[in-house]
Design a protein around this motif. Structure first.
Motif, PDB file in Angstrom:
ATOM      1  N   THR A   1       0.839  -1.184   0.000  1.00 42.08           N
ATOM      2  CA  THR A   1       0.000   0.000   0.000  1.00 42.08           C
ATOM      3  C   THR A   1       0.868   1.225   0.000  1.00 42.08           C
ATOM      4  OG1 THR A   1       0.036  -0.050   2.373  1.00 42.08           O
ATOM      5  CG2 THR A   1      -1.773  -1.155   1.304  1.00 42.08           C
ATOM      6  N   THR A   2       0.250   2.329  -0.228  1.00 39.54           N
ATOM      7  CA  THR A   2       1.050   3.530  -0.357  1.00 39.54           C
ATOM      8  C   THR A   2       1.770   3.887   0.917  1.00 39.54           C
ATOM      9  OG1 THR A   2      -0.753   4.972   0.225  1.00 39.54           O
ATOM     10  CG2 THR A   2      -0.481   4.452  -2.085  1.00 39.54           C
ATOM     11  N   SER A   3       1.218   3.551   2.058  1.00 37.17           N
ATOM     12  CA  SER A   3       1.970   4.013   3.211  1.00 37.17           C
ATOM     13  C   SER A   3       3.032   3.043   3.652  1.00 37.17           C
ATOM     14  CB  SER A   3       1.075   4.423   4.361  1.00 37.17           C
ATOM     15  OG  SER A   3       0.060   3.517   4.491  1.00 37.17           O
TER      16      SER A   3
ATOM     17  N   ARG B   1      -3.865  -4.083   7.443  1.00 38.01           N
ATOM     18  CA  ARG B   1      -3.673  -2.660   7.220  1.00 38.01           C
ATOM     19  C   ARG B   1      -4.638  -2.142   6.173  1.00 38.01           C
ATOM     20  NH1 ARG B   1      -1.343   0.258   4.642  1.00 38.01           N
ATOM     21  NH2 ARG B   1      -1.147   2.375   5.418  1.00 38.01           N
TER      22      ARG B   1
ATOM     23  N   GLU C   1      -8.909  -0.378   5.783  1.00 38.66           N
ATOM     24  CA  GLU C   1      -9.918   0.277   6.601  1.00 38.66           C
ATOM     25  C   GLU C   1     -11.182  -0.540   6.829  1.00 38.66           C
ATOM     26  OE1 GLU C   1      -9.496   0.697   3.557  1.00 38.66           O
ATOM     27  OE2 GLU C   1     -11.381   1.068   2.523  1.00 38.66           O
TER      28      GLU C   1
ATOM     29  N   ILE D   1     -10.718   4.763   9.681  1.00 39.85           N
ATOM     30  CA  ILE D   1     -11.631   5.159   8.607  1.00 39.85           C
ATOM     31  C   ILE D   1     -12.913   4.336   8.668  1.00 39.85           C
ATOM     32  CG2 ILE D   1     -11.945   5.218   6.108  1.00 39.85           C
ATOM     33  CD1 ILE D   1      -8.885   5.730   5.952  1.00 39.85           C
TER      34      ILE D   1
ATOM     35  N   ARG E   1     -16.734   5.462   9.869  1.00 45.30           N
ATOM     36  CA  ARG E   1     -17.862   5.256   8.969  1.00 45.30           C
ATOM     37  C   ARG E   1     -18.986   4.509   9.684  1.00 45.30           C
ATOM     38  NH1 ARG E   1     -15.838   1.992   4.326  1.00 45.30           N
ATOM     39  NH2 ARG E   1     -14.711   3.864   3.738  1.00 45.30           N
TER      40      ARG E   1
ATOM     41  N   GLU F   1      -0.864   8.947   6.592  1.00 43.45           N
ATOM     42  CA  GLU F   1      -1.333   9.908   5.618  1.00 43.45           C
ATOM     43  C   GLU F   1      -2.832   9.812   5.362  1.00 43.45           C
ATOM     44  OE1 GLU F   1      -0.588  10.874   0.912  1.00 43.45           O
ATOM     45  OE2 GLU F   1       0.736   9.513   1.981  1.00 43.45           O
ATOM     46  N   SER F   2      -3.289   8.616   5.137  1.00 39.51           N
ATOM     47  CA  SER F   2      -4.661   8.470   4.691  1.00 39.51           C
ATOM     48  C   SER F   2      -5.669   8.802   5.786  1.00 39.51           C
ATOM     49  CB  SER F   2      -4.902   7.054   4.190  1.00 39.51           C
ATOM     50  OG  SER F   2      -4.483   6.142   5.164  1.00 39.51           O
TER      51      SER F   2
ATOM     52  N   ARG G   1      -5.054  11.384   8.012  1.00 40.87           N
ATOM     53  CA  ARG G   1      -4.828  12.760   8.438  1.00 40.87           C
ATOM     54  C   ARG G   1      -6.047  13.653   8.256  1.00 40.87           C
ATOM     55  NH1 ARG G   1       0.625  13.791   5.892  1.00 40.87           N
ATOM     56  NH2 ARG G   1      -0.610  14.690   4.253  1.00 40.87           N
TER      57      ARG G   1
ATOM     58  N   LEU H   1      -9.290  12.809   8.445  1.00 39.25           N
ATOM     59  CA  LEU H   1     -10.530  12.442   9.133  1.00 39.25           C
ATOM     60  C   LEU H   1     -10.926  13.544  10.106  1.00 39.25           C
ATOM     61  CD1 LEU H   1     -10.272   8.663  10.082  1.00 39.25           C
ATOM     62  CD2 LEU H   1     -11.709   9.749   8.348  1.00 39.25           C
TER      63      LEU H   1
ATOM     64  N   ASP I   1       7.381   7.422  -4.457  1.00 35.79           N
ATOM     65  CA  ASP I   1       7.138   6.887  -3.138  1.00 35.79           C
ATOM     66  C   ASP I   1       5.783   6.210  -2.975  1.00 35.79           C
ATOM     67  OD1 ASP I   1       5.473   8.990  -2.914  1.00 35.79           O
ATOM     68  OD2 ASP I   1       6.142   9.585  -0.927  1.00 35.79           O
ATOM     69  N   TYR I   2       4.872   6.468  -3.855  1.00 33.67           N
ATOM     70  CA  TYR I   2       3.674   5.657  -3.668  1.00 33.67           C
ATOM     71  C   TYR I   2       3.498   4.686  -4.804  1.00 33.67           C
ATOM     72  CZ  TYR I   2       1.058   8.800  -6.771  1.00 33.67           C
ATOM     73  OH  TYR I   2       0.611   9.542  -7.818  1.00 33.67           O
ATOM     74  N   PHE I   3       4.567   4.432  -5.403  1.00 32.57           N
ATOM     75  CA  PHE I   3       4.696   3.581  -6.531  1.00 32.57           C
ATOM     76  C   PHE I   3       5.453   2.374  -6.156  1.00 32.57           C
ATOM     77  CE2 PHE I   3       5.150   4.563 -11.124  1.00 32.57           C
ATOM     78  CZ  PHE I   3       3.928   5.142 -11.199  1.00 32.57           C
TER      79      PHE I   3
ATOM     80  N   MET J   1       6.574   0.002  -3.868  1.00 28.94           N
ATOM     81  CA  MET J   1       6.423  -1.426  -3.547  1.00 28.94           C
ATOM     82  C   MET J   1       5.809  -2.214  -4.685  1.00 28.94           C
ATOM     83  SD  MET J   1       7.553  -2.213  -0.492  1.00 28.94           S
ATOM     84  CE  MET J   1       8.230  -1.303   0.880  1.00 28.94           C
TER      85      MET J   1
ATOM     86  N   GLU K   1      -4.888   5.486  -2.091  1.00 30.44           N
ATOM     87  CA  GLU K   1      -5.442   4.970  -0.852  1.00 30.44           C
ATOM     88  C   GLU K   1      -6.120   6.039  -0.009  1.00 30.44           C
ATOM     89  OE1 GLU K   1      -3.739   3.002   3.225  1.00 30.44           O
ATOM     90  OE2 GLU K   1      -2.508   3.004   1.423  1.00 30.44           O
ATOM     91  N   SER K   2      -5.437   7.145   0.151  1.00 32.32           N
ATOM     92  CA  SER K   2      -5.932   8.140   1.094  1.00 32.32           C
ATOM     93  C   SER K   2      -7.198   8.824   0.600  1.00 32.32           C
ATOM     94  CB  SER K   2      -4.858   9.174   1.378  1.00 32.32           C
ATOM     95  OG  SER K   2      -4.364   9.701   0.175  1.00 32.32           O
ATOM     96  N   VAL K   3      -7.593   8.538  -0.603  1.00 31.68           N
ATOM     97  CA  VAL K   3      -8.740   9.219  -1.182  1.00 31.68           C
ATOM     98  C   VAL K   3      -9.930   8.268  -1.267  1.00 31.68           C
ATOM     99  CG1 VAL K   3      -9.534  10.391  -3.264  1.00 31.68           C
ATOM    100  CG2 VAL K   3      -7.203  10.700  -2.491  1.00 31.68           C
ATOM    101  N   ARG K   4      -9.614   7.027  -1.084  1.00 32.31           N
ATOM    102  CA  ARG K   4     -10.614   5.989  -1.314  1.00 32.31           C
ATOM    103  C   ARG K   4     -11.881   6.178  -0.500  1.00 32.31           C
ATOM    104  NH1 ARG K   4      -7.084   1.006  -1.182  1.00 32.31           N
ATOM    105  NH2 ARG K   4      -7.733   0.952   0.982  1.00 32.31           N
ATOM    106  N   PHE K   5     -11.747   6.800   0.654  1.00 35.54           N
ATOM    107  CA  PHE K   5     -12.900   6.846   1.535  1.00 35.54           C
ATOM    108  C   PHE K   5     -13.704   8.125   1.391  1.00 35.54           C
ATOM    109  CE2 PHE K   5      -9.402   8.732   3.761  1.00 35.54           C
ATOM    110  CZ  PHE K   5      -9.981   9.877   4.296  1.00 35.54           C
TER     111      PHE K   5
END
Lengths: 347, 347
Positions: A73-75, A225, A227, A256, A260, A282-283, A285, A287, B77-79, B81, B282-286
């Motif tokens: 995942t991105t983080s 890891r 949501e 997250i 919800r 990050e994801s 932050r 909320l 960096d979000y690429f 992995m 990821e951080s936008v998914r929600f």
DNA sequence: ACACCGATTGTAAGCGCTTACAATCGAGGG
DNA sequence: CCCTCGATTGTAAGCGCTTACAATCGGTGT
């Protein structure tokens, strides 16, 4: 003719002199050294890595073994980049290259590591994602290669590790919640077999005990890891005779899903359920209300690991005090509005 | 005595035989080979990397050079992995090790790369984060080492690259918006000097033109990979005589700030402003309503790059058809509710 | 029985660099 | 002027592995 020999002929000196000049050996006339350096620069010469390693018995590089997760995942990336940055900076300052060695989750990580070690491909190693019982550590110990792990394990103790201060985090979190009047505190733990899960869970137990709180297996939720465990967690916490009033999250993204689900049930984070996250992710932050969490410098984690490694490498050890280092990097609390005093239950 | 010599003595054969046995040379009696293999296994022997490389003139490893950003806002960096996972799998299948080489943003990436190349530390290279004009590409071309870049550049054309299909994404996005009646479409572009920014912007222009829409410099917003540009973007788009009704985001996280600002202004994403994100992050998914975006497999991107590289390496080239490959990896649209028909403005 | 051949193994020459040791040279001391 | 010594440079022996080439050996064809 190529390599150093070519350079030597070009300059009319022996390869020995060129080698010495290039390697900072003091037994070279300064004028000669300059000539050599200039020529090397001009011809874009750099000593062949393999030959040099073979002759010196040293590679001047250290490996950082990471494992590739299908669900990357991105983080994870975020974590990775920060840590590597810290390591790279320290190592580079000592003339060492950092080679990140990615091992697929599907291949045996022991064999993977063993290959690099027995082939002498690196002078030192940093391991990530340490298991509770980790054969890799025994391998490295018996092979005699300098190494450091990111994360503790139960495999012996004669080695250096750097880890997050899970205990400190948990102590702070529990104390904060207790001070707010919470007596029933739930927790999420990672569902994988990495050692940090066990540590986190143990710290949870210890800190409940310290505050005289009862331990309830039902309040421990294994999570991945991502949501989407929110529903089962919220329902699991609340739909019981003695609901928890707070929860501490290992993976902060879980917040997250929890937010919800709480919203669906007409409840509010921080009021109806206190939530404390582990690492500012990050994801999460964005909320609202903001998640109370812990923060740290990934770079510092990386530099600490690199330094601990350097302390063990013959080449650099003298610049560092102690040999074996076992450090817990502290995290600092970042107060948000996701936790607060216990809200008296209606009904 | 150590290494292969020890093994040889142990078995009462010559080092040549051991070497042959270990390397799959057919000129070895099968029984002998088994003996050697068994002994090697038993003694945990693996050929010294340096010696082997020196003798063979080949390292059997390829480097993936990435750049470390202090603020971790690069695209790598979000690429990372996912892409590495793809690469590693392909390379490993061909007996090659993948070494990720992290270069600090603060150090000259050209020099960094040059060292690895001229020292012959790797047999091939993959570059990330290609610049529009990238000296590294010239370096690699002139050095003759096989390489592939993740991202195009304007530096010549005789090399392989893999890139995202920015053009395709933009075409799809614009067309979708136009079909919804949008005539004023804004866009965000990365504010760094990576080439993909220029490409994205150019594709934006081209597609506006294709649909006969006017181009307005004021509708282009440089952004970094963080959410906090929302205010200026939303205000910049709406507080003007001829507001835009839609926006296409390079960095999808920008959506978070935009959503927030829209909410503050009592507006609704998808109704008052159509938003299309670039890559499902990821951080936008929600976010609700869910952001319409594009999706891709990072693994596929990695495997494509690795294959393109293998096609150029003498060792493996025969297994691959074409030499130079220039591929745009397509992304697929993931419809959300953040875009829709133009909402007639009140007043 | 003998030349010939393929299968297998050994011998030894590197691969490009480092480094212990020998050699050279000029200066200073006696 | 000869000897000693430090500074500098050259010589050559590896580092551990691969591989061209030579050598050996049992079996074949005639």
């Amino acid at each position: 003719m190529r390599g150093i020999a070519r350079l030597a002929r070009e300059l009319g000196v022996s390869t020995a002199t060129v080698s010495r000049a290039l390697n900072g050996n003091p037994n070279v006339n300064e004028a000669t050294r300059q000539k050599v350096l200039e020529a090397a620069q001009r011809l874009g010469y750099a000593a062949n890595q393999a030959a040099r390693s073979l002759a010196q018995g040293v590679t001047r590089s250290v490996g950082f073994m990471i494992e590739l997760d299908q669900e990357s995942t991105t983080s994870t990336d975020y974590f990775f980049m920060g840590v590597v940055e810290g390591m790279q900076a320290v190592l580079a300052a000592h003339g060492l290259d950092l080679l990140v060695l990615p091992c697929a989750k599907s291949q045996d990580n022991f064999t993977f590591l063993q290959r690099f070690v027995s082939r002498g491909a690196v002078d030192g190693l940093i391991l990530a994602e340490t298991r509770r019982i980790d054969r890799r550590i025994d391998l490295l110990k018996s092979s005699g290669i300098p190494f450091v792990t990111l994360g503790r394990s139960d495999s012996g103790s004669g080695y250096s590790w750097i880890d997050l201060d899970f205990e400190g985090v948990m102590a702070t979190a529990v104390e904060r919640l207790v001070r707010h009047g919470h007596r029933r505190i739930a927790v999420t733990v990672p569902s994988n077999d990495a050692n940090y899960g066990a540590i986190f869970a143990q710290a949870y137990r210890d800190n409940l005990a310290r505050h005289g709180l009862g331990f309830d297996e039902a309040l421990i939720f294994p999570t991945r890891r991502r949501e989407d465990d929110g529903d089962s967690i919220v329902d699991g916490i609340l739909d019981r005779p003695d609901p928890a009033t707070a929860i501490i999250l290992f993976y902060e993204v879980t917040a997250i899903g929890i937010y919800r689900r709480l919203a669906e049930r007409g409840l509010e984070p921080g009021r109806d359920l206190s939530i404390i996250g582990f690492r500012g992710e990050e994801s999460v932050r964005f909320l609202m209300p903001q998640v109370t969490c812990f923060q740290m410098s990934l770079q510092d984690l990386g530099t600490a690991a690199a330094r601990a490694l350097l302390a063990q490498m013959p080449m650099t050890a003298r610049a560092f005090p102690s040999g074996i280092v076992q450090t817990r990097v502290p995290l600092s609390l970042v107060p948000g509005e996701s936790d607060g005093p216990v809200c008296p239950r209606e009904g």
